[in-house]
Every structure is written in C-alpha cells, then in structure tokens.
Design a protein around this motif. Sequence first.
Motif, PDB file in Angstrom:
ATOM      1  N   LEU A   1       4.614 -65.714   7.286  1.00 17.19           N
ATOM      2  CA  LEU A   1       4.338 -64.344   6.845  1.00 17.19           C
ATOM      3  C   LEU A   1       3.513 -63.579   7.881  1.00 17.19           C
ATOM      4  O   LEU A   1       3.677 -62.363   8.034  1.00 17.19           O
ATOM      5  CB  LEU A   1       3.606 -64.371   5.505  1.00 17.19           C
ATOM      6  CG  LEU A   1       4.472 -64.729   4.290  1.00 17.19           C
ATOM      7  CD1 LEU A   1       3.594 -65.186   3.126  1.00 17.19           C
ATOM      8  CD2 LEU A   1       5.331 -63.531   3.874  1.00 17.19           C
TER       9      LEU A   1
ATOM     10  N   GLN B   1       3.899 -63.459  10.870  1.00 16.86           N
ATOM     11  CA  GLN B   1       4.756 -62.936  11.934  1.00 16.86           C
ATOM     12  C   GLN B   1       5.262 -61.530  11.629  1.00 16.86           C
ATOM     13  O   GLN B   1       5.836 -60.882  12.510  1.00 16.86           O
ATOM     14  CB  GLN B   1       5.946 -63.879  12.161  1.00 16.86           C
ATOM     15  CG  GLN B   1       5.556 -65.298  12.536  1.00 16.86           C
ATOM     16  CD  GLN B   1       4.610 -65.351  13.714  1.00 16.86           C
ATOM     17  OE1 GLN B   1       4.906 -64.814  14.782  1.00 16.86           O
ATOM     18  NE2 GLN B   1       3.455 -65.986  13.532  1.00 16.86           N
ATOM     19  N   ILE B   2       5.063 -61.052  10.403  1.00 19.58           N
ATOM     20  CA  ILE B   2       5.464 -59.695  10.048  1.00 19.58           C
ATOM     21  C   ILE B   2       4.473 -58.718  10.690  1.00 19.58           C
ATOM     22  O   ILE B   2       3.260 -58.823  10.480  1.00 19.58           O
ATOM     23  CB  ILE B   2       5.493 -59.498   8.524  1.00 19.58           C
ATOM     24  CG1 ILE B   2       6.530 -60.435   7.886  1.00 19.58           C
ATOM     25  CG2 ILE B   2       5.810 -58.049   8.172  1.00 19.58           C
ATOM     26  CD1 ILE B   2       6.519 -60.400   6.364  1.00 19.58           C
ATOM     27  N   SER B   3       4.966 -57.787  11.444  1.00 13.41           N
ATOM     28  CA  SER B   3       4.103 -56.842  12.156  1.00 13.41           C
ATOM     29  C   SER B   3       3.255 -56.023  11.183  1.00 13.41           C
ATOM     30  O   SER B   3       3.766 -55.433  10.228  1.00 13.41           O
ATOM     31  CB  SER B   3       4.959 -55.895  13.002  1.00 13.41           C
ATOM     32  OG  SER B   3       4.164 -54.936  13.656  1.00 13.41           O
TER      33      SER B   3
ATOM     34  N   ILE C   1       1.100 -56.926   8.972  1.00 14.42           N
ATOM     35  CA  ILE C   1       0.738 -57.505   7.681  1.00 14.42           C
ATOM     36  C   ILE C   1      -0.703 -58.005   7.710  1.00 14.42           C
ATOM     37  O   ILE C   1      -1.203 -58.430   8.746  1.00 14.42           O
ATOM     38  CB  ILE C   1       1.700 -58.657   7.288  1.00 14.42           C
ATOM     39  CG1 ILE C   1       1.619 -58.939   5.784  1.00 14.42           C
ATOM     40  CG2 ILE C   1       1.414 -59.908   8.107  1.00 14.42           C
ATOM     41  CD1 ILE C   1       2.736 -59.844   5.273  1.00 14.42           C
TER      42      ILE C   1
ATOM     43  N   ASP D   1      13.111 -52.548   2.871  1.00  8.36           N
ATOM     44  CA  ASP D   1      12.881 -53.107   4.203  1.00  8.36           C
ATOM     45  C   ASP D   1      11.735 -54.111   4.183  1.00  8.36           C
ATOM     46  O   ASP D   1      11.855 -55.210   4.746  1.00  8.36           O
ATOM     47  CB  ASP D   1      12.578 -51.981   5.196  1.00  8.36           C
ATOM     48  CG  ASP D   1      12.321 -52.507   6.601  1.00  8.36           C
ATOM     49  OD1 ASP D   1      13.254 -53.064   7.211  1.00  8.36           O
ATOM     50  OD2 ASP D   1      11.176 -52.373   7.081  1.00  8.36           O
ATOM     51  N   TYR D   2      10.623 -53.745   3.558  1.00  5.06           N
ATOM     52  CA  TYR D   2       9.476 -54.647   3.533  1.00  5.06           C
ATOM     53  C   TYR D   2       9.765 -55.861   2.659  1.00  5.06           C
ATOM     54  O   TYR D   2       9.376 -56.985   3.000  1.00  5.06           O
ATOM     55  CB  TYR D   2       8.237 -53.916   3.028  1.00  5.06           C
ATOM     56  CG  TYR D   2       6.959 -54.709   3.220  1.00  5.06           C
ATOM     57  CD1 TYR D   2       6.482 -54.991   4.501  1.00  5.06           C
ATOM     58  CD2 TYR D   2       6.231 -55.181   2.126  1.00  5.06           C
ATOM     59  CE1 TYR D   2       5.310 -55.716   4.685  1.00  5.06           C
ATOM     60  CE2 TYR D   2       5.055 -55.904   2.305  1.00  5.06           C
ATOM     61  CZ  TYR D   2       4.607 -56.171   3.575  1.00  5.06           C
ATOM     62  OH  TYR D   2       3.453 -56.901   3.766  1.00  5.06           O
TER      63      TYR D   2
ATOM     64  N   LYS E   1      11.667 -58.300   4.665  1.00  5.97           N
ATOM     65  CA  LYS E   1      10.811 -59.005   5.625  1.00  5.97           C
ATOM     66  C   LYS E   1      10.025 -60.119   4.930  1.00  5.97           C
ATOM     67  O   LYS E   1       9.885 -61.229   5.474  1.00  5.97           O
ATOM     68  CB  LYS E   1       9.852 -58.024   6.293  1.00  5.97           C
ATOM     69  CG  LYS E   1      10.537 -57.072   7.268  1.00  5.97           C
ATOM     70  CD  LYS E   1       9.534 -56.086   7.860  1.00  5.97           C
ATOM     71  CE  LYS E   1      10.224 -55.125   8.825  1.00  5.97           C
ATOM     72  NZ  LYS E   1       9.260 -54.121   9.359  1.00  5.97           N
ATOM     73  N   LEU E   2       9.499 -59.828   3.755  1.00  5.63           N
ATOM     74  CA  LEU E   2       8.763 -60.845   3.002  1.00  5.63           C
ATOM     75  C   LEU E   2       9.670 -62.028   2.662  1.00  5.63           C
ATOM     76  O   LEU E   2       9.277 -63.193   2.833  1.00  5.63           O
ATOM     77  CB  LEU E   2       8.189 -60.242   1.718  1.00  5.63           C
ATOM     78  CG  LEU E   2       7.073 -59.216   1.852  1.00  5.63           C
ATOM     79  CD1 LEU E   2       6.700 -58.661   0.477  1.00  5.63           C
ATOM     80  CD2 LEU E   2       5.837 -59.808   2.526  1.00  5.63           C
TER      81      LEU E   2
ATOM     82  N   GLU F   1      12.500 -63.010   4.127  1.00  7.76           N
ATOM     83  CA  GLU F   1      12.876 -63.776   5.314  1.00  7.76           C
ATOM     84  C   GLU F   1      11.733 -64.673   5.772  1.00  7.76           C
ATOM     85  O   GLU F   1      11.943 -65.817   6.186  1.00  7.76           O
ATOM     86  CB  GLU F   1      13.302 -62.840   6.443  1.00  7.76           C
ATOM     87  CG  GLU F   1      14.648 -62.182   6.229  1.00  7.76           C
ATOM     88  CD  GLU F   1      15.765 -63.194   6.007  1.00  7.76           C
ATOM     89  OE1 GLU F   1      15.844 -64.184   6.758  1.00  7.76           O
ATOM     90  OE2 GLU F   1      16.545 -62.997   5.061  1.00  7.76           O
ATOM     91  N   ALA F   2      10.513 -64.161   5.682  1.00 11.30           N
ATOM     92  CA  ALA F   2       9.355 -64.968   6.065  1.00 11.30           C
ATOM     93  C   ALA F   2       9.174 -66.140   5.104  1.00 11.30           C
ATOM     94  O   ALA F   2       8.856 -67.259   5.537  1.00 11.30           O
ATOM     95  CB  ALA F   2       8.096 -64.102   6.091  1.00 11.30           C
TER      96      ALA F   2
END
Length: 230
Positions: free
Chosen positions: A162, A164-166, A168, A210-211, A214-215, A217-218
């Motif tokens: 997690l 790695q999410i820009s 966050i 979108d967010y 990302k969550l 995928e992480a």
Amino acid sequence: MHSKNRIVLLIVVMLFAALGFSLTICIDPGHQKEADLTHEPIAPGSETTKAKVSTGTRGVSTGIPEYVFNLELSFMLRDRLLEEGYDVVMTRESHDVNLSNIERAKIANEANADLCIRVHADYSSDNTLKGFMVIIPSSSSKYTAPIYEESRKAAEKIHASLLQISGIKSLGIRVRDDMTGFNWSEVPVLIFEAGFMSNPEEDVLLSTSDYREKLVEALVTGIADYFLTK
C-alpha cells in the motif's frame, strides 16, 4: 504486482490446483445496513460482551455509508482475487443481512481460509486525521496467539504494498486484543482500514474509482507477496 511475481504466483496457484489444493481468501465487508446491538461474548468463554454488529460511520463529504463503501471495495477485491486464481469466500454480498462478528469469523473458520481480510473505513472526532492502517490480533492474547505470526506477516506485506501508492499516508500496523472478529478467528486475519470518512478530503478520495482500484491492486500484490514467502 511485478510481472515476475505474478507469473510465479500463477504457477504456484496452478500447481496447488493440480494437486487438489487452493488458496482461499475470506473477505469480510464490515458492518451492515441495520445494526444489531444485542451483545455477544468478545471471546470464547469470556464474560465480556460487545454489540454484535454496527452500521459503521458515514462520509462527511459524500454521505456514503461505510457499510456501502466496504461492500463495494470488497466486490472489487473479490473480482481481482478471482482473476488471480484464488478461491474467495464473502461473509456478505448484500446490505440486508444480520451477521454478528462471531458469525463472520466462523464463516472464515469453516472455509479454512488461508487469510481473512476484514474491509473497513475509519472515523475520528478529529477531522484532520487521515491515512490507512492495518490492524492485527495480539501475540499476548490466549485467543489469538496461534494466528498472530501469520497475521503479522500478511499485514507487513500488505502494508508495504500500500505504501507504493503515491501520496498515501500510513498510520501503521496496530495490534488489538479486544476485537470479537479476531478472538473468534482460527485463521490468519487482519483489518484493512482504508481511510477516514470523517476527513472531508479523504472521504472524497475513497469514493473515486481510480483510488479504489489503486487500493485493490495494492492489496492483491500484498496478498501475493505474503503467499510467496510461505
């Protein structure tokens, strides 16, 4: 997930399937539409009790109920895990259920899940507070000591992924010994608190596809990294 790791995991999952085994993830979308405030024991044999289940919080900007967010994100996570070859068990697939925290833990136990992910969002009276956290059972509790180590390992991999999410923000990995869903669990378990619906900006962010993607995928990457270390 790095392509090399994905290929390795897919090979592992395929080998398990060929041998008649599979990796099972239980997803527990927290809360439900109607609360059940009758009490249940916090742990097997305990005289301490807590309400069976609440409705959760609500977005201060969006007005989205937490139980709705939890299920929507859980459906996205379920679909991605199925794509990766996991077996997935959901504790609920609608809002109109009445499932206590004991009953949710027992669903994961009966499925002999390799990992249980409890999906939540957070609330604070301090509306400036934001960030995700991962909560795990205690190593010192007699109820959860047997599942602590694997729960911790899974949490560390998911937490690292997690991050790695820009942009966050993390509030870390936290230990709790007062969670009914932990104390009744016989399988590795963690709570993913996606963010604070009491923070106006983060509440809006949590509502965006979108967010959420990302969550998810992480989470999928972190879960894969955990199983690759076993």
